[in-house]
Design an enzyme around this catalytic site. Structure first.
Site, PDB file in Angstrom:
ATOM      1  N   ARG A  50       2.000  39.233  -5.093  1.00  0.00           N
ATOM      2  CA  ARG A  50       1.984  38.590  -3.764  1.00  0.00           C
ATOM      3  C   ARG A  50       0.913  39.205  -2.859  1.00  0.00           C
ATOM      4  O   ARG A  50       1.136  39.419  -1.662  1.00  0.00           O
ATOM      5  CB  ARG A  50       3.352  38.706  -3.056  1.00  0.00           C
ATOM      6  N   GLU A 104       7.596  39.977   5.662  1.00  0.00           N
ATOM      7  CA  GLU A 104       6.642  39.500   4.644  1.00  0.00           C
ATOM      8  C   GLU A 104       5.772  38.401   5.268  1.00  0.00           C
ATOM      9  O   GLU A 104       4.620  38.221   4.913  1.00  0.00           O
ATOM     10  CB  GLU A 104       7.462  38.938   3.469  1.00  0.00           C
ATOM     11  N   SER A 137      11.134  33.840   1.697  1.00  0.00           N
ATOM     12  CA  SER A 137      11.503  35.260   1.797  1.00  0.00           C
ATOM     13  C   SER A 137      10.916  35.845   3.075  1.00  0.00           C
ATOM     14  O   SER A 137       9.694  35.831   3.257  1.00  0.00           O
ATOM     15  CB  SER A 137      10.951  36.035   0.603  1.00  0.00           C
TER      16      SER A 137
HETATM   17  C1  LIG Z   1      11.472  27.591   1.266  1.00  0.00           C
HETATM   18  C2  LIG Z   1      10.278  28.428   0.912  1.00  0.00           C
HETATM   19  C3  LIG Z   1      10.138  28.926  -0.375  1.00  0.00           C
HETATM   20  C4  LIG Z   1       9.024  29.689  -0.735  1.00  0.00           C
HETATM   21  N1  LIG Z   1       8.931  30.128  -2.012  1.00  0.00           N
HETATM   22  C5  LIG Z   1       7.847  30.845  -2.401  1.00  0.00           C
HETATM   23  C6  LIG Z   1       7.716  31.274  -3.763  1.00  0.00           C
HETATM   24  O1  LIG Z   1       8.552  30.998  -4.619  1.00  0.00           O
HETATM   25  N2  LIG Z   1       6.614  31.996  -4.100  1.00  0.00           N
HETATM   26  C7  LIG Z   1       5.645  32.299  -3.182  1.00  0.00           C
HETATM   27  O2  LIG Z   1       4.672  32.960  -3.570  1.00  0.00           O
HETATM   28  N3  LIG Z   1       5.753  31.902  -1.890  1.00  0.00           N
HETATM   29  C8  LIG Z   1       6.815  31.189  -1.488  1.00  0.00           C
HETATM   30  N4  LIG Z   1       6.939  30.780  -0.175  1.00  0.00           N
HETATM   31  C9  LIG Z   1       5.904  31.159   0.792  1.00  0.00           C
HETATM   32  C10 LIG Z   1       4.825  30.061   1.032  1.00  0.00           C
HETATM   33  O3  LIG Z   1       5.159  28.903   0.344  1.00  0.00           O
HETATM   34  C11 LIG Z   1       3.456  30.550   0.550  1.00  0.00           C
HETATM   35  O4  LIG Z   1       3.098  31.725   1.219  1.00  0.00           O
HETATM   36  C12 LIG Z   1       2.365  29.481   0.785  1.00  0.00           C
HETATM   37  O5  LIG Z   1       1.192  29.838   0.098  1.00  0.00           O
HETATM   38  C13 LIG Z   1       2.057  29.303   2.263  1.00  0.00           C
HETATM   39  O6  LIG Z   1       1.195  28.191   2.416  1.00  0.00           O
HETATM   40  P1  LIG Z   1       0.859  27.630   3.862  1.00  0.00           P
HETATM   41  O7  LIG Z   1      -0.221  26.622   3.735  1.00  0.00           O
HETATM   42  O8  LIG Z   1       2.083  27.173   4.537  1.00  0.00           O
HETATM   43  O9  LIG Z   1       0.290  28.948   4.550  1.00  0.00           O
HETATM   44  P2  LIG Z   1       0.282  29.361   6.096  1.00  0.00           P
HETATM   45  O10 LIG Z   1       1.625  29.877   6.477  1.00  0.00           O
HETATM   46  O11 LIG Z   1      -0.299  28.296   6.921  1.00  0.00           O
HETATM   47  O12 LIG Z   1      -0.726  30.596   6.010  1.00  0.00           O
HETATM   48  C14 LIG Z   1      -0.373  31.745   5.289  1.00  0.00           C
HETATM   49  C15 LIG Z   1      -1.524  32.766   5.385  1.00  0.00           C
HETATM   50  O13 LIG Z   1      -2.669  32.244   4.698  1.00  0.00           O
HETATM   51  C16 LIG Z   1      -3.779  32.142   5.593  1.00  0.00           C
HETATM   52  N5  LIG Z   1      -4.480  30.905   5.248  1.00  0.00           N
HETATM   53  C17 LIG Z   1      -3.973  29.641   5.206  1.00  0.00           C
HETATM   54  N6  LIG Z   1      -4.937  28.784   4.796  1.00  0.00           N
HETATM   55  C18 LIG Z   1      -6.054  29.515   4.595  1.00  0.00           C
HETATM   56  C19 LIG Z   1      -7.382  29.194   4.168  1.00  0.00           C
HETATM   57  N7  LIG Z   1      -7.756  27.949   3.859  1.00  0.00           N
HETATM   58  N8  LIG Z   1      -8.281  30.212   4.065  1.00  0.00           N
HETATM   59  C20 LIG Z   1      -7.940  31.491   4.353  1.00  0.00           C
HETATM   60  N9  LIG Z   1      -6.713  31.852   4.755  1.00  0.00           N
HETATM   61  C21 LIG Z   1      -5.774  30.867   4.875  1.00  0.00           C
HETATM   62  C22 LIG Z   1      -3.178  32.104   6.997  1.00  0.00           C
HETATM   63  O14 LIG Z   1      -4.085  32.574   7.969  1.00  0.00           O
HETATM   64  C23 LIG Z   1      -1.988  33.025   6.826  1.00  0.00           C
HETATM   65  O15 LIG Z   1      -2.424  34.366   6.900  1.00  0.00           O
HETATM   66  C24 LIG Z   1       8.020  29.995   0.219  1.00  0.00           C
HETATM   67  C25 LIG Z   1       8.149  29.479   1.525  1.00  0.00           C
HETATM   68  C26 LIG Z   1       9.253  28.703   1.859  1.00  0.00           C
HETATM   69  C27 LIG Z   1       9.372  28.136   3.254  1.00  0.00           C
END
Ligand SMILES: Cc1cc2nc3c(=O)[nH]c(=O)nc-3n(C[C@H](O)[C@H](O)[C@H](O)COP(=O)(O)OP(=O)(O)OC[C@H]3O[C@@H](n4cnc5c(N)ncnc54)[C@H](O)[C@@H]3O)c2cc1C
Length: 358
Positions: free
Chosen positions: A170, A344, A244
């Site tokens: 992660r 996290e 998480s």
């Molecule tokens: C119900 C639930 C279950 C989940 N299960 C898992 C799991 O099983 N495994 C897992 O690994 N994660 C899990 N997650 C966490 C989440 O899905 C991941 O972290 C996902 O990658 C976040 O994507 P996002 O577009 O919403 O990111 P955001 O929340 O929008 O951004 C996350 C981070 O990435 C950065 N970021 C976003 N886009 C870019 C870009 N284009 N360039 C550079 N930086 C960027 C942001 O600045 C921020 O720091 C879960 C979340 C939820 C709500």
């Protein structure tokens, strides 16, 4: 000849409630959408990136606890294409604003294997490398080839390969230090022959056994992962959450022995990092459950009844209440075990509260 014209982003005041899955009320005084990478260089020349915009995908790992003082830049680039193909594999390039689960669903429908275990992970393709998303024995780095990113420091584009990404559990280059890279697209290598499917993760194995499936195909794995996840995790659209919420803490062997003498059933795993020698990782969900917070609600927040590590928002509450709730939960764990939990998720208020890595 087609001439690509840099589209001017639309800057505006924007409520962020619908832009992060915890759904707290917050407002960005400047918000803009990036639809194409051609918007980036002109913005850089105007000095926009000096203002350190908050990069946002779907906000499923981000919580706006107060109104951000910095501009918010939502990455909305779209497009999926096959950039290379051989007899046994394809290389797929997906734009950063694509929804991750839709990419997985598309791949399974084409019979391309490698990411079926990562079905239903919320969020965008561009955020996937940031924490090297993973689930059910597979992580992004298993299929990752390269990504294209824009340096917010230097105003140039760069192709970044696997080594340079420094993927860990992660974690990656993009999670450490001052953010420099805006990820524009990600390229992954998927298989056509599916020799190496990953079905040995325990809950997956049990699920497939119950259905009498001995040699699962990628479609079986996809369906199994979707069913298991739906039964265990709350859908953020129905019950706002960020998955998480806390990291699994890494503690010294000395503290672990002390805790174990009081709680003989305390689980521990290798810390998995050479810098953490003599340390172990403890599941934060176990600590929260033991401290009595699994399924417990206070005001607008609670720890989910089926998964102690998922902090859920029942609605109508703000960042102040979230802080107070986090303090109650982390305080209970600290009192009982002497272990400090850290978030996290990316908490964003006046400044980013950095999440130190597990
Ligand atoms: C119900 C639930 C279950 C989940 N299960 C898992 C799991 O099983 N495994 C897992 O690994 N994660 C899990 N997650 C966490 C989440 O899905 C991941 O972290 C996902 O990658 C976040 O994507 P996002 O577009 O919403 O990111 P955001 O929340 O929008 O951004 C996350 C981070 O990435 C950065 N970021 C976003 N886009 C870019 C870009 N284009 N360039 C550079 N930086 C960027 C942001 O600045 C921020 O720091 C879960 C979340 C939820 C709500």
């Amino acid at each position: 000849m087609t001439v690509e014209v840099a589209e001017r982003p639309h800057f505006k005041t924007q409520s962020l409630e619908g832009y992060h899955s915890m759904g707290l009320k917050a407002t960005a005084s400047e918000f803009f959408l990036i639809h194409t990478k051609h918007q980036l260089a002109p913005l850089w020349r105007e000095g926009w990136f000096d203002r350190r915009p908050v990069l946002l995908g779907e906000g499923t790992n981000t919580v706006f606890i107060t109104d951000p003082k910095r501009p918010v830049c939502k990455i909305a680039m779209k497009g999926i294409r096959i950039s290379d193909e051989s007899e046994s594999s394809v290389r797929v390039q997906a734009a950063a604003g694509e929804n991750w689960h839709q990419l997985v669903t598309w791949a399974v429908a084409q019979n391309y294997g490698g990411i079926e275990n990562l079905a239903l992970i919320p969020g965008t393709v561009g955020a996937a490398p940031v924490q090297n998303i993973g689930a059910y024995g597979v992580e992004l780095s298993d299929v990752f080839e390269e990504l294209e990113a824009f340096s917010m420091k230097h105003g140039t584009f760069k192709t970044i390969g696997r080594e340079e990404c420094r993927f860990g559990y992660r974690s990656s280059l993009f999670k450490h230090g001052e953010p420099e890279w805006l990820i524009c697209s990600v390229s992954i290598r998927l298989t056509k022959d599916h020799h190496k499917l990953s079905s040995s993760y325990q809950s997956l194995e049990t699920y497939l056994e119950k259905l009498g499936i001995q040699t699962p195909g990628i479609g079986d794995l996809y369906q199994a992962v979707c069913s298991i996840r739906k039964s265990k995790l709350p859908d953020p659209k129905i019950l706002p959450n960020c998955g998480s919420f806390f990291k699994n803490p890494v503690i010294s062997m000395e503290r672990f022995r002390h805790c174990k003498s009081m709680f003989p059933d305390m689980p521990a795993y290798p810390a998995g990092d050479s810098t953490a020698k003599g340390h172990v990782k403890i599941p934060a969900g176990w600590l929260i459950e033991k401290a009595g917070w699994k399924g417990r609600r206070k005001g607008g927040f609670g720890m989910y009844r089926q998964h102690a590590l998922v902090l859920v928002h029942f609605g109508g509450s703000g960042g102040g209440e979230l802080h107070a709730f986090m303090e109650e939960v982390t305080g209970a764990v600290l009192n009982l075990f002497g272990i400090q939990l850290e978030p996290e998720v990316h908490l964003i208020g006046d400044t980013i509260i950095p999440s130190t890595q597990t």
